[in-house]
Enzyme design. Structure first.
Site: not given
Ligand code: IVH
Length: 668
Positions: A37, A84, A116, A118, A171, A223, A311, A405, A408, A423, A428
């Site tokens: 190639y 969609l 589908k 991604d 896609e 698609y 989904k 706490c 504090c 608290c 604080c």
């Protein structure tokens, strides 16, 4: 070589190189060695160098253009690139089918199911067989011209055997292996890795230098045909077969299904097979096969009625919970957060997940050192689903909320009817810091450039003790802070200055008076018009206002009785902060001025401070409608804990999502 002979040889080389390219990149069945190639390619380059006019835009040598672009030109799509609608479960799919059946008046119909992919939606335009333009989806009407980058994708033919203008959609994506390899290189170079293959593909195609895209090993599945009318095909599946015949790469996992049960089986069959694919998919696309029926069904402004995207549910993964940290909010509530061994879920690395409160930790029986199942609610918010008790070794430790706490050392109290520990120390430092962060936030004083980190730093460096100190900051003080340049300092000072002009309700909300949310702050500002008038109001005057209940009225009176509050307000006044309501006067405001009036709200997930019914009643009392399912008509979704498909759907439809606290703030 004379020119005629050269021209003939160029044609031959185009043909064989295109054929070898097609076999390698589209069919995945190479018939010659790489060396062969390359040898032919070198021969072509040599002839083109000698006879430059023989170098055509569709030459196999022209995949990587030498030119670096200044910017991408805008491209208006001849046919809009719609997105969609989504389905999240079997019920949604059957609903879709019911609508199709109804609209088609019971004629028979079939579906094509496709993976589908991604990646990134793109459109390819061919004129007289030549690939002339490739574009991103953009807003559906106008995208960006990324022809040079798309040409680097070897499975895209630069020439097809089709005389009329053809626009095909597909896609572009980065295979999983290429993504892993790319991130390994990025790691080595100390560069920020891509979060997922989709971002990597999009990032690569948005580079102005096509050599970068060329190095990224991108691929594409086509698609659909945007203008199928001209091709003579009458079904979507025939359109895909035509794309195959023209030399495009389509996904072979597609299947024609005669009814929705077959569709549901197809969808189910991919749940387990999905991880074995060499590229990522996030669902299944289901399309009515007949083009005539597609036309009959038509489209809404956003998406076709003849197709839907199923989904896959949120991905769940297992990781180890290595610790629990505590944070103190502005109202003193102490929230535990799980520290996790970093793990990838639904495209990002997760290291923390809120555990909300001790009851939840008990309910889920979470121990330090446990292996836990993590998912992202609605694909965004990380959440601990459950513990894997079988993986316990006996070394795991029970977690107990502290009695004091963590910031504090003040005593923590569980108020009646609440799950949270608070608290109670008004001094604080965590509460003060969080209160100031609230003061500058968007719905309050909206001081741009003053994020959490800046406030925390200013407080740590003792430059601000309370919010009135923000108005005393100087440029010298700011530029001495870490990561604060001169420009950001100027911008911040400007934003602080601008905030002085805010209408009273923003300041009132920003002060963080208990039970006073943004809406109540507005009501109070409208009624009293000035801070002084409100500060002097008694319980009777306050509760006379329809939306102000006893609890809030008491909190307001108590707040303005505190000597430190009078001092703070005097300081803010002295700094020039506006104390007057600037919005429309009360008489002009409609009766139904509640945030919820006329809005459709969906409640989902577990609420902790209210029951579902209470929430529903209160929203309805304010003129809102509570509905059981999320649709385009939904205005707002309240997502409690473990919210699932409704939250995901809301995110998909770009509907506002609030958590329980925000709902409470608004109701109060
Ligand atoms: S059809 C009008 N088929 O999913 C129909 N889309 O909102 C247009 N996607 O961003 C889309 N694989 O890029 C279709 N086999 C497939 C797909 C697919 C991935 C993407 C598409 C769009 C989103 C759907």
């Amino acid at each position: 070589m004379d020119r005629n002979k050269a021209a003939q040889r160029v044609q031959e080389l185009h043909n064989v190189l295109n054929q070898y390219n097609y076999e390698y990149y589209v069919l995945d069945q190479p018939s010659v060695s790489d060396a062969e190639y390359d040898r032919l390619m070198q021969e072509l380059i040599k002839i083109e160098n000698e006879f430059t006019d023989l170098q055509t835009p569709d030459s196999p040598t022209q995949r990587v253009g030498g030119e670096v672009l200044d910017m991408f030109n805008k491209v208006r799509h001849d046919t809009a690139m719609l997105s969609l609608g989504n389905a999240f479960d079997e019920t949604d799919l059957r609903d879709f089918d019911r609508k199709v059946k109804q609209a088609l008046d019971e004629e028979s119909y079939s579906y094509v199911c496709e993976l589908k992919i991604d990646g990134l939606a793109v459109s390819l335009k061919y004129e007289q067989g030549l690939f002339v333009q490739g574009a991103t989806r953009g807003d559906g009407t106008t995208g960006e011209d990324i022809t040079a980058n798309l040409k680097t994708i070897r499975s895209i033919p630069l020439r097809i055997n089709q005389p009329f203008t053809l626009e095909v959609r597909g896609e572009a994506f980065m295979p999983k292996q290429s993504f892993i390899a790319l991130n390994a290189i990025k790691d080595e170079k100390g560069e920020e890795p891509f979060a997922n293959p989709r971002n990597a593909a999009a990032g690569s195609l948005r580079q102005l230098d096509p050599r970068i895209a060329a190095s990224r090993n991108l691929d594409i599945f086509l698609y659909g045909v945007a203008n199928p009318g001209e091709t003579g095909v009458t079904s979507h599946s025939a359109g895909l077969d035509l794309l195959d015949d023209l030399g495009f790469k389509t996904n072979k996992q597609r299947k024609v299904c005669d009814n929705i049960d077959e569709v549901i089986n197809y969808v189910a069959s991919w749940v387990d097979k999905r991880p074995d694919l060499p590229y990522e998919i996030d669902g299944i696309v289901i399309k009515v096969n007949s083009l005539e029926q597609q036309r009959e069904l038509g489209a809404t402004a956003k998406s076709p009625r003849w197709a839907i995207a199923y989904k896959f549910p949120a991905e769940e993964v297992v990781t180890k919970l290595t610790g629990i940290t505590l944070s103190v909010g502005r109202t003193g509530v102490v929230t535990p957060t799980a520290i996790l061994q970093p793990v990838r879920v639904a495209g990002t690395t997760v290291q923390r997940a809120s555990l909300h409160n001790e009851d939840l930790i008990r309910e889920k029986d979470i121990k330090l050192g446990d292996y836990v199942v993590i998912k992202k609610a609605g694909d965004i918010i990380p959440e601990v689903v459950n513990v894997i008790a079988e993986r316990r070794t006996g070394e795991e430790e029970e977690f107990h909320m502290p009695t004091h706490c963590p910031e504090c050392d003040g005593e923590l109290v569980r108020l009646e009817g609440e799950v949270a520990l608070r608290c109670m120390n008004p001094k604080c430092p965590a509460q003060i810091r969080e209160g100031m962060i609230h003061f500058v936030s968007r719905n309050a004083m909206n001081i741009d450039g003053c994020g959490e980190k800046v406030v925390a730093q200013l407080y740590r460096e003792h430059l601000i003790q309370d919010v009135s100190d923000l108005y005393k900051l100087t440029k010298e003080q700011l530029i001495n802070l870490e990561r604060m340049g001169e420009k950001s300092a100027d911008n911040l000072l400007q934003a602080i200055e601008a905030s002085k002009e805010n209408s009273l309700e923003k300041l009132l909300f920003g002060l963080g008076i208990r039970h006073v949310g943004a809406k109540a702050a507005k009501t109070l500002a409208q009624h009293f018009e000035t801070m002084d008038a409100l500060a002097e109001a008694n319980l009777e005057q306050l509760t006379a206002i329809h939306e102000i209940g006893d609890k809030m009225a008491e909190a307001i009176v108590a707040y303005f009785h505190l000597p430190e509050v009078s001092e703070l307000i005097e300081n803010l006044k002295a700094a020039g902060v506006n104390m007057v309501y600037k919005g429309p006067k009360l008489a002009a405001v409609e009766q139904s001025d509640s945030f919820f009036a006329g809005k459709t709200v969906v409640l989902t997930g577990k609420l902790h401070q209210l029951t579902r019914n209470e929430a529903k009643e209160r929203i309805e009392a304010l003129g809102g409608k509570v509905s059981g399912s999320v649709s385009k008509k939904t205005d707002l979704v309240i997502a409690g804990e473990e919210a699932g498909s409704k939250l995901a759907k809301a995110t998909e439809l770009d509907i506002d999502v609030w958590d329980e606290q925000k709902l409470l703030d608004e109701l109060n």
